[in-house]
Design a protein around this motif. Structure first.
Motif, PDB file in Angstrom:
ATOM      1  N   UNK A  13      -7.381  -4.292  -1.265  1.00 47.99           N
ATOM      2  CA  UNK A  13      -7.661  -3.199  -2.182  1.00 47.99           C
ATOM      3  C   UNK A  13      -6.558  -3.049  -3.221  1.00 47.99           C
ATOM      4  N   UNK A  53     -11.394  -5.480   1.780  1.00 49.99           N
ATOM      5  CA  UNK A  53     -12.501  -4.563   1.512  1.00 49.99           C
ATOM      6  C   UNK A  53     -13.614  -5.250   0.719  1.00 49.99           C
ATOM      7  N   UNK A  82      -3.501   0.402   0.714  1.00 50.03           N
ATOM      8  CA  UNK A  82      -3.945   0.379   2.099  1.00 50.03           C
ATOM      9  C   UNK A  82      -4.101  -1.061   2.549  1.00 50.03           C
ATOM     10  N   UNK A 141     -14.031   4.165  -2.672  1.00 44.45           N
ATOM     11  CA  UNK A 141     -12.838   3.944  -3.495  1.00 44.45           C
ATOM     12  C   UNK A 141     -12.782   5.037  -4.560  1.00 44.45           C
ATOM     13  N   UNK A 183      -4.759   9.777  -4.090  1.00 39.91           N
ATOM     14  CA  UNK A 183      -3.475  10.333  -3.628  1.00 39.91           C
ATOM     15  C   UNK A 183      -2.981  11.418  -4.581  1.00 39.91           C
ATOM     16  N   UNK A 215     -15.946  -4.289  -2.070  1.00 30.99           N
ATOM     17  CA  UNK A 215     -16.007  -3.198  -3.044  1.00 30.99           C
ATOM     18  C   UNK A 215     -16.997  -3.506  -4.169  1.00 30.99           C
TER      19      UNK A 215
END
Lengths: 162, 333
Positions: free
Chosen positions: A115, A135, A131, B193, B198, A137
């Motif tokens: 990611x 993934x 992270x 996503x 954050x 995506x």
């Protein structure tokens, strides 16, 4: 009855809950209805000793060096089933039964990889948004494929003939 | 004192005792009123100074004990099996909590108890985390961190409510904040996503801290106010600055909106009579000036000239901030 004194406390507690609710409604729930179509093959170990390529739509594994005294294990291949969200170990001959597309993006607009970190290093507390893991995506989806040995992950290709 | 005054005083005292008994008033509130009305000269010679020194020594001692425990764990950590690790870490946190609870229950040794409670609060995350690892829940993954933070929050908040030990209040807030981040990571981290998630979480948490700070300002827990204001503004303004991005990938909305946030913070410093607001607004304005200079002017007019202009503007902002403090805040302190 909510007193004026306690109002900041209540608003302070409600704000993070509202954010969670907002993300759940606008991002999480829609992602449940996103259905990728193409399964893919990947490897997640030992590709330094071997080159994994797709030649004419078929997976091809070649050793990088000639080994005389030691036998080096061939990299394991996995088939990821996008419908059942499951990885299965397959042999090279099984993998060669499939016609693969090695493009980064699948025909329905999904990509596989680690990611992207979208945070900045100067952020307070030196927080990083990166992270671990690989993934799947695209189109609003961000599904974790594997968190094990993500460092060695290598995408091979999208399966076209299923 | 005349007879009429005496009877009025008796009436007030009996009313006060009823209010205290029924829980409409707390002991701290009464002490707060007494503190405000006691003349300054008698305050200066109160035993508080002695207690503070004693407190400092207790905390220094507590810190050394904590350091000793940490080094002790570190020395034997690799050679211990998982169960021993869990017993040792959780055991030491529970025993320091028990000691703290015991000493805290006596008014004479209350500060001593405080120091042990702080040691336990610092050890509990390790104790619970190691225990989670032992029962097969990874303590470093978002799920494990969420369970750890939730348990910690319960321990700290119940301790704060039952023992009325103020030290558990900041610990409860830290545990709840960690829970917010780890639980949102657990819920959404592996499925969606969200760009700058954050930063948005820090923005929201910062606003929450500021609101909590204002709430504590109105109650008898005023010591929390500045702590929450400073950390809240650090998160709120830091997240806002981060959301602007860097040229050429900057976000035009946040670049236009951010100066309003800074002005709002300056306005807040006057409205709330808060130096914490003023200092944070000034620091982040300096930061914003330097950021904009680096992004837009350093290439066109060169670094030396940019720095001269940035320095002059910073001096101007500093002067304005000083004037704001002198005219609107200091006067009313």
């Amino acid at each position: 009855m909510l007193s004026r004194e306690k109002l900041p406390l209540v608003v302070g507690i409600v704000l993070p809950l509202l954010l969670i609710l907002y993300v759940a409604v606008t991002a999480y729930l829609p992602s449940l209805f996103i259905k990728p179509k193409y399964n893919f093959i990947y490897s997640n170990d030992n590709y330094y000793d071997y080159s994994i390529n797709v030649v004419n739509g078929k997976v091809n594994i070649q050793p990088n060096y000639r080994y005389d005294n030691s036998v080096v294990r061939q990299p394991a291949l996995y088939l990821y089933d996008v419908v059942n969200d499951k990885s299965t170990l397959i042999s090279l001959s099984q993998a060669q039964n499939y016609t693969l597309d090695p493009s980064n993006k699948s025909l329905d607009g999904f990509t596989v990889g680690s990611r992207v970190n979208d945070s900045y290093s100067y952020f307070p507390f030196f927080f990083s948004g990166n992270d671990r893991g690989i993934y799947l995506t695209g189109n609003g989806l961000n599904r974790v494929i594997t968190e094990r040995d993500y460092y060695y992950f290598k995408f091979v290709g999208w399966i076209l003939n299923e | 004192m005349s007879d009429i005054d005496q009877s009025e005083a008796k009436q007030v005292l009996s009313k006060l005792s009823i209010l205290l008994k029924n829980g409409f008033l707390s002991k701290e509130q009464v002490l707060g009123v007494l503190e405000e009305t006691v003349p300054q000269s008698s305050k200066d010679h109160s035993p508080r100074t002695k207690i503070n020194l004693q407190k400092i020594l207790y905390y220094i001692g507590g810190f050394i004990v904590l350091l000793g425990i940490t080094i002790y764990f570190y020395q034997f950590w690799d050679s211990m099996d998982q169960v021993s690790k869990a017993i040792l870490t959780l055991g030491s946190s529970v025993s320091s909590y028990a000691l703290g609870y015991y000493f805290f229950s006596f008014s004479k040794s209350r500060d001593f108890g405080h120091a042990f409670l702080v040691i336990s609060a610092a050890l509990f995350p390790l104790g619970i985390g190691t225990t989670l690892d032992t029962i097969g829940i990874s303590a470093t993954r978002s799920g494990g961190v969420s369970v750890n933070s939730a348990v910690l929050f319960m321990i700290f908040f119940v301790s704060y409510s039952v023992l009325k030990a103020a030290i558990f209040l900041p610990f409860s807030i830290i545990a709840a904040s960690t829970l917010f981040f780890s639980f949102t990571n657990f819920l959404f981290g592996g499925s969606v996503l969200i760009p700058h998630f954050y930063e948005y979480r820090f923005l929201i948490l910062g606003a929450t801290y500021i609101l909590f700070g204002y709430y504590f300002f109105q109650t008898n827990r005023r010591f929390m106010t500045n702590l929450l204001y400073v950390s809240g503004l650090l998160m709120f303004l830091g997240a806002g600055m981060s959301l602007q991005g860097f040229f050429p990938r900057s976000d035009i909305f946040w670049q236009l909106f951010y100066p309003f946030l800074l002005v709002l913070t300056f306005w807040g410093s006057i409205k709330l009579q808060s130096k914490a607001f003023l200092i944070m607004a000034t620091i982040f304005t300096f930061g914003e000036i330097l950021k904009l200079t680096a992004e837009y002017f350093s290439n066109s007019i060169g670094w030396p000239v940019s720095l001269i202009f940035a320095g002059l503007i910073i001096m101007g902002v500093g002067y304005l901030s000083f004037e704001l403090n002198k005219r609107f805040i200091k006067k009313l302190d």
